[in-house]
Scaffold this active site. Structure first.
Site, short mmCIF file in Angstrom:
data_model
loop_
_atom_site.label_atom_id
_atom_site.label_comp_id
_atom_site.label_asym_id
_atom_site.label_seq_id
_atom_site.Cartn_x
_atom_site.Cartn_y
_atom_site.Cartn_z
N ASP A 1 -2.18 1.53 -2.23
CA ASP A 1 -0.94 0.86 -1.81
C ASP A 1 -1.02 -0.65 -2.04
OD1 ASP A 1 1.61 0.75 -0.79
OD2 ASP A 1 0.97 0.69 1.31
N GLY A 2 0.13 -1.26 -2.26
CA GLY A 2 0.20 -2.73 -2.32
C GLY A 2 0.52 -3.32 -3.69
N ASN A 3 0.82 -2.49 -4.66
CA ASN A 3 1.14 -3.00 -6.00
C ASN A 3 2.36 -3.92 -5.97
OD1 ASN A 3 -0.87 -1.35 -6.90
ND2 ASN A 3 0.48 0.16 -7.89
N SER B 1 4.24 9.61 -4.22
CA SER B 1 4.54 10.55 -3.13
C SER B 1 5.89 11.22 -3.35
CB SER B 1 4.55 9.80 -1.79
OG SER B 1 5.72 9.03 -1.65
N ASN C 1 8.49 8.79 -2.86
CA ASN C 1 8.65 7.73 -3.86
C ASN C 1 9.75 8.02 -4.88
OD1 ASN C 1 5.06 7.01 -3.94
ND2 ASN C 1 6.67 5.98 -2.77
N ARG D 1 12.80 5.74 -4.79
CA ARG D 1 12.77 4.34 -5.22
C ARG D 1 13.78 4.12 -6.34
NH1 ARG D 1 6.71 1.81 -4.74
NH2 ARG D 1 6.34 2.51 -2.61
N ARG E 1 -7.31 3.34 2.56
CA ARG E 1 -5.96 2.88 2.30
C ARG E 1 -6.01 1.37 2.07
NH1 ARG E 1 -0.05 4.70 4.05
NH2 ARG E 1 1.06 3.06 2.94
N SER F 1 1.18 8.22 5.55
CA SER F 1 2.27 8.42 4.60
C SER F 1 2.27 9.81 3.93
CB SER F 1 2.25 7.32 3.53
OG SER F 1 2.37 6.05 4.13
#
Ligand code: IPE
Ligand code: IPE
Ligand code: MG
Length: 246
Positions: A18-20, A63, A66, A69, A186, A194
């Protein structure tokens, strides 16, 4: 990495990458550029895991949520996934890495699914490490599917309700045959799971780092291994019982 003793290592490491988006936004870049950078972290983490002798590495790439999005981001992620599969196949063969995919794969664009099946097929005899790619994956969806599968078997008289136990249930999940993760990592600091491997992480050690995924490389992965080594895994027992068992 000889400093890390093999027996202290987790057999199975699962990662919520996570975090891109935040990595990119904080640099004035587009989210897609963050995902592109994240792909380099995937490469480095796979290589490091293989090098130190991790047997199973599960990567949460996309996910089931996702899909909601923006279309542009989803299609960019699909393109990146396709390119990753194409460029990494050689390396997987060289390093004897097997690829498996879990998730609601039928939702994927046909050419991606075809590429996944191709790489799974080509690498199926590789035994040094298994990389499990979770794409279009949601744990609740997986649990529902497993439940339906077992319900059909009961209906058809193949099994009795009493035959449903932890072993047979685990065997009906998409992760059948894969040991549960010992360590869940994570990145980007969020203390949540998540919808990832809810059944399988029942006894996993949790490691949350504030490092954003594009900055999570070899060094950070090794730090997570050090953290894991420092944990006392008790599986519900007392310290005394564990000392006796040793
Ligand atoms: C993780 O990074 C990659 C995917 C979920 C595909 P994010 O895109 O979630 O990045 P943040 O959380 O918005 O920073
Ligand atoms: C989890 O990250 C999914 C992946 C890393 C692929 P998200 O960014 O989608 O999760 P939330 O929205 O923070 O829970
Ligand atoms: Mg995120």
């Amino acid at each position: 990495m000889s400093a890390i003793a093999q027996q202290d290592l987790p057999r199975h490491v699962a990662v919520i990458m996570d975090g891109n988006g935040r990595w990119a936004t904080s640099r004035g870049l587009s989210r897609v550029q963050g995902h592109r950078k994240g792909k380099d972290s995937v490469r480095e983490v796979v290589e490091t895991a293989r090098e130190i002798g991790i047997e199973f590495l599960t990567l949460y790439a996309f996910s089931s949520e996702n899909w909601q999005r923006p279309e542009r981001e989803v299609s960019a992620l699909m393109r990146l996934l396709r390119r990753y599969l194409k460029t990494e196949l050689n390396k997987m063969m060289r390093y004897e890495i097997r690829l498996r995919a879990i998730g609601n794969l039928r939702k994927l664009p046909a050419e991606i699914l075809k590429e996944i099946r191709h790489v799974e097929q080509e690498t199926r005899k590789n035994t040094r490490m298994t990389v499990i790619l979770a794409v279009s994956y949601g744990s609740r969806d997986e649990i529902i599917k497993a439940t339906r599968k077992l319900a059909r078997q009961v209906r058809d008289g193949v099994i009795a309700p009493e035959d449903i136990d932890e072993t047979s249930f685990a065997g009906a999940l998409m992760t059948a045959g894969i040991p549960d993760p010992d360590l869940l990592i994570r990145t980007s600091g969020e203390m949540r799971v998540s919808n990832f491997l809810l059944w399988q992480i029942a006894y996993a050690e949790l490691y949350v780092t504030r490092t954003l995924w594009p900055d999570f490389r070899r060094e950070q992965f090794l730090e997570a291994m050090e953290y894991y080594k420092s944990r006392d895994r008790r599986f519900g027992l007392t310290e005394e019982q564990l000392a006796e068992a040793k």
